[in-house]
Write an enzyme that holds these catalytic residues in place. Structure first.
Site, PDB file in Angstrom:
ATOM      1  N   GLU A 293       0.879  -1.170   0.000  1.00 37.90           N
ATOM      2  CA  GLU A 293       0.000   0.000   0.000  1.00 37.90           C
ATOM      3  C   GLU A 293       0.911   1.212   0.000  1.00 37.90           C
ATOM      4  O   GLU A 293       1.778   1.340   0.866  1.00 37.90           O
ATOM      5  CB  GLU A 293      -0.943  -0.017   1.210  1.00 37.90           C
ATOM      6  CG  GLU A 293      -1.837  -1.267   1.279  1.00 37.90           C
ATOM      7  CD  GLU A 293      -2.610  -1.578   0.009  1.00 37.90           C
ATOM      8  OE1 GLU A 293      -2.962  -0.643  -0.746  1.00 37.90           O
ATOM      9  OE2 GLU A 293      -2.856  -2.764  -0.277  1.00 37.90           O
ATOM     10  N   CYS A 327      -1.542   8.787   4.391  1.00 39.19           N
ATOM     11  CA  CYS A 327      -1.595   8.470   2.964  1.00 39.19           C
ATOM     12  C   CYS A 327      -2.911   8.935   2.371  1.00 39.19           C
ATOM     13  O   CYS A 327      -3.011   9.237   1.197  1.00 39.19           O
ATOM     14  CB  CYS A 327      -1.423   6.974   2.773  1.00 39.19           C
ATOM     15  SG  CYS A 327      -2.476   6.050   3.882  1.00 39.19           S
TER      16      CYS A 327
HETATM   17  P1  NAD Z   1       9.079   5.345   3.030  1.00 40.08           P
HETATM   18  O1  NAD Z   1       8.785   4.797   1.689  1.00 40.08           O
HETATM   19  O2  NAD Z   1      10.141   6.365   3.177  1.00 40.08           O
HETATM   20  O3  NAD Z   1       9.460   4.155   4.045  1.00 40.08           O
HETATM   21  C1  NAD Z   1       8.655   3.013   4.158  1.00 40.08           C
HETATM   22  C2  NAD Z   1       9.524   1.843   4.578  1.00 40.08           C
HETATM   23  O4  NAD Z   1      10.402   1.530   3.488  1.00 40.08           O
HETATM   24  C3  NAD Z   1      10.417   2.167   5.777  1.00 40.08           C
HETATM   25  O5  NAD Z   1      10.498   1.032   6.618  1.00 40.08           O
HETATM   26  C4  NAD Z   1      11.742   2.459   5.124  1.00 40.08           C
HETATM   27  O6  NAD Z   1      12.854   2.258   5.963  1.00 40.08           O
HETATM   28  C5  NAD Z   1      11.731   1.467   3.991  1.00 40.08           C
HETATM   29  N1  NAD Z   1      12.701   1.779   2.937  1.00 40.08           N
HETATM   30  C6  NAD Z   1      13.285   2.960   2.661  1.00 40.08           C
HETATM   31  N2  NAD Z   1      14.163   2.821   1.657  1.00 40.08           N
HETATM   32  C7  NAD Z   1      14.129   1.526   1.284  1.00 40.08           C
HETATM   33  C8  NAD Z   1      14.812   0.764   0.306  1.00 40.08           C
HETATM   34  N3  NAD Z   1      15.705   1.321  -0.510  1.00 40.08           N
HETATM   35  N4  NAD Z   1      14.521  -0.550   0.210  1.00 40.08           N
HETATM   36  C9  NAD Z   1      13.613  -1.104   1.021  1.00 40.08           C
HETATM   37  N5  NAD Z   1      12.936  -0.445   1.977  1.00 40.08           N
HETATM   38  C10 NAD Z   1      13.189   0.865   2.098  1.00 40.08           C
HETATM   39  O7  NAD Z   1       7.690   5.893   3.602  1.00 40.08           O
HETATM   40  P2  NAD Z   1       7.403   6.677   4.939  1.00 40.08           P
HETATM   41  O8  NAD Z   1       7.932   8.052   4.814  1.00 40.08           O
HETATM   42  O9  NAD Z   1       7.766   5.873   6.119  1.00 40.08           O
HETATM   43  O10 NAD Z   1       5.804   6.705   4.880  1.00 40.08           O
HETATM   44  C11 NAD Z   1       5.117   7.599   4.041  1.00 40.08           C
HETATM   45  C12 NAD Z   1       4.686   6.958   2.739  1.00 40.08           C
HETATM   46  O11 NAD Z   1       3.895   5.805   3.021  1.00 40.08           O
HETATM   47  C13 NAD Z   1       3.809   7.880   1.922  1.00 40.08           C
HETATM   48  O12 NAD Z   1       4.111   7.750   0.575  1.00 40.08           O
HETATM   49  C14 NAD Z   1       2.404   7.367   2.230  1.00 40.08           C
HETATM   50  O13 NAD Z   1       1.442   7.702   1.247  1.00 40.08           O
HETATM   51  C15 NAD Z   1       2.646   5.891   2.326  1.00 40.08           C
HETATM   52  N6  NAD Z   1       1.611   5.220   3.101  1.00 40.08           N
HETATM   53  C16 NAD Z   1       0.649   4.540   2.427  1.00 40.08           C
HETATM   54  C17 NAD Z   1      -0.378   3.918   3.113  1.00 40.08           C
HETATM   55  C18 NAD Z   1      -1.459   3.172   2.378  1.00 40.08           C
HETATM   56  O14 NAD Z   1      -2.216   2.444   3.021  1.00 40.08           O
HETATM   57  N7  NAD Z   1      -1.574   3.314   1.073  1.00 40.08           N
HETATM   58  C19 NAD Z   1      -0.416   3.989   4.514  1.00 40.08           C
HETATM   59  C20 NAD Z   1       0.602   4.677   5.175  1.00 40.08           C
HETATM   60  C21 NAD Z   1       1.613   5.294   4.458  1.00 40.08           C
END
Ligand code: NAD
Length: 542
Positions: A293, A327
């Site tokens: 998501e 989100c």
């Molecule tokens: P992010 O993408 O920065 O991080 C999410 C996760 O991915 C973290 O655990 C992070 O450490 C990890 N990550 C970062 N770089 C990575 C890599 N190179 N390889 C693998 N994993 C990696 O997101 P965030 O800032 O924590 O959260 C915000 C984002 O999440 C926004 O885009 C928001 O829309 C989305 N979000 C979506 C939903 C949904 O249900 N659609 C819900 C909550 C948040």
């Protein structure tokens, strides 16, 4: 094996506490917050039920008070990730064969621990390290998390009860096996409930997990692990590792036993992970389940018939609660010329009343954004907007990171419906408004559908049912969660299953049976009651 088909307790949504002045819950959470603020903690890795120190650490700070130290956490090396994978694989046999009621009881117990003795702690840690107001912490870290845990038990039971028909003289049965291998859970900073559910949902279905929380949620993640352990989760079922996300992911995806990913976070990162899974596909023992998501550019459209105050409230709550870091937060708004001024006047009036600061002061509606990177991204977008001839700043625009990462709730009005902030996910307290000619309502719906790559949430405000119906049809694929006369945030487990399509994710609907189905690989068992003893069918005759 018990000779019974037990029925789990009926799931009901956890009531949201008010935290009104004088309430006992308000006093308890404030005391917990203050006590935690005075201490520092250390969060180790959890591998096979052991607390593991890597010798390498990173610090945790409140976003609203970034010079204050909350504690440190261990950073894993590659060898720890391999140990976590091994631990998950070793734990799998016993866990996957444990009866459902035993597994379910652990998560139901965790829900009751969160509802009672751990409520103040999970809320206070979420307030401190993710800068949520008490109300935002309560609806997430306490209520939504509890709901996930309780409703998933009910959904799992419904799944297990779904059985095929059996023809004459045959008994057909489906067993819902967990995936063969281990599941990788990767969680975002913005919801403590999501962080817990990404590992708990597949674990409930009998899978074992390597969980990587966000660097900006580790402080409340340790409480999640504490609760799971107190509830009796056996060693190795959920292994928590922190550290360089690229290294961790690379190591996990290199394992032939990788059986699925449960991801929530940004679109770009998820697409990269999907690509890497594709590159490794020939190495895996099974096709991995890919559930993610991701981002949103969520909209509010007001029809000329919409009630002014209802739209204004939808914008203020939808765009600015938790600093727009949901989100589902409204970040692009389409208003008809006839009522735009009245709506925006009310929005500005509300925003003038709103105060911004520490969540410890319950009078604040808005606190800080999560980190320096987010602060920089928002500040840059606001500075660009200030320079643009296509944008007017109606409210806000000030940013100050001297004590915390504070960005004022900001309302931009643009004459260009494709202006950068109408299309790009900023993930902060900035909303952009486009004003359309009343006569162009139909064309505006098409514009809404075509403007962004995302399709997560959206809302139509209209008193005219024909106009609402037109929006439902025109925006069928523009949002996975669609709201009529309500803000596009605040989905409740068991009531509004959550997820979007297009660049917003695989739409596997967290908080529903649909999500749990991704963590099982059904096996059909057919058994004739009288097994044939001769190969000849009657048509062959004598
Ligand atoms: P992010 O993408 O920065 O991080 C999410 C996760 O991915 C973290 O655990 C992070 O450490 C990890 N990550 C970062 N770089 C990575 C890599 N190179 N390889 C693998 N994993 C990696 O997101 P965030 O800032 O924590 O959260 C915000 C984002 O999440 C926004 O885009 C928001 O829309 C989305 N979000 C979506 C939903 C949904 O249900 N659609 C819900 C909550 C948040």
């Amino acid at each position: 094996m018990l000779n019974s088909f037990p029925k789990s307790p009926k799931a009901v949504n956890e009531p949201i506490k008010s935290f009104a002045p004088g309430s006992p819950e308000r006093a308890e959470v404030l005391t917990t917050y203050k006590n935690l603020y005075k201490q520092t903690v250390h969060v180790p890795l959890t591998i096979n039920g052991e607390k593991v120190e890597s010798g390498n650490t990173a610090e945790m700070h409140p976003p609203h008070d970034h010079q204050h130290l909350l504690g440190t956490y261990s950073l894993a090396e590659k060898k720890h990730i391999n140990q976590a994978i091994e631990s998950a694989l070793n734990a799998r046999k016993a866990w996957s064969q444990l009866s459902f009621e035993q597994r379910a009881t652990i998560f139901l117990k965790a829900a009751d621990l969160l509802a009672g003795p751990y409520r103040a702690k999970i809320n206070a840690t979420t307030m401190l390290a993710q800068s949520k107001t008490i109300h935002q912490a309560e609806i997430d870290a306490a209520c939504e998390f509890i709901d996930f845990l309780r409703f998933n038990v009910q959904f799992a039971e419904e799944i297990y009860a779904e059985q095929p028909n059996s023809g004459d003289g045959i008994w057909n049965r489906l067993s819902y096996r967990p995936l063969e291998g281990f599941v990788y859970a990767v969680s975002p900073f913005n919801f403590t409930a999501i962080a817990g559910n990404l590992s708990a949902a597949p674990a409930l279905m009998g899978n074992t997990i390597v969980w990587k929380p966000s660097d900006h949620q580790v402080y409340s993640a340790q409480v999640i692990m504490e609760v799971f352990e107190e509830a009796g989760l056996p060693a190795g079922v959920i292994n928590m590792v922190m550290g360089d996300p690229a290294m961790i992911t690379e190591t996990v995806l290199a394992s032939p036993d990788f059986a699925g990913i449960h991801f929530t976070g940004s679109t770009f990162i998820f697409k990269n992970i999907w690509q890497k899974i594709g590159e490794n596909i020939h190495n895996y023992k099974t096709y991995p389940r890919i559930v993610g998501e991701t981002g949103g550019k969520d909209f509010i459209v007001a029809h000329p018939s919409a009630n002014v105050s209802e739209v204004a409230t939808g914008i203020v709550r939808g765009a600015f609660e938790f600093q727009g870091q949901k989100c589902s937060a409204a970040s692009r708004v389409y208003l008809p010329k006839s009522s735009a001024k009245a709506i925006l006047d009310e929005v500005v009036k509300s925003l003038e009343e709103i105060t911004m600061g520490s969540p410890e002061d319950f009078g604040n509606f808005v606190t800080a954004v999560i980190h320096q990177g987010s602060f920089d991204r928002l500040k840059e977008a606001i500075e660009e907007a200030k320079k643009s001839s296509e944008v007017t700043i109606l409210h806000g625009g000030k940013c100050d990171n001297s004590k915390g990462y504070f960005v004022e709730p900001t309302v931009l009005v643009t004459t260009n419906p494709h202006y950068d902030t109408m299309e790009r996910e900023l993930f902060g307290p900035v909303v952009t408004v486009y004003i359309y000619e009343d006569a162009n309502y139909t064309a505006t719906l098409e514009l809404v559908d075509q403007t962004s790559a995302y399709a997560l949430t959206g809302a139509i405000f209209s008193k005219d049912r024909y106009a609402a119906e037109e929006a439902l049809i025109a925006l069928e694929n523009s949002a996975g969660n669609f709201y009529i006369n309500d803000k596009p945030t605040g989905a409740v487990v068991g009531q509004q299953p959550f997820g979007g399509a297009r660049a917003s994710g695989t739409n596997d609907k967290a908080g529903s049976k649909l999500n749990l189905l991704r963590w099982v690989s059904p096996r059909l068992i057919k058994e004739p009651l009288l097994t044939p003893k001769n190969y000849r069918y009657p048509f062959l005759g004598e």
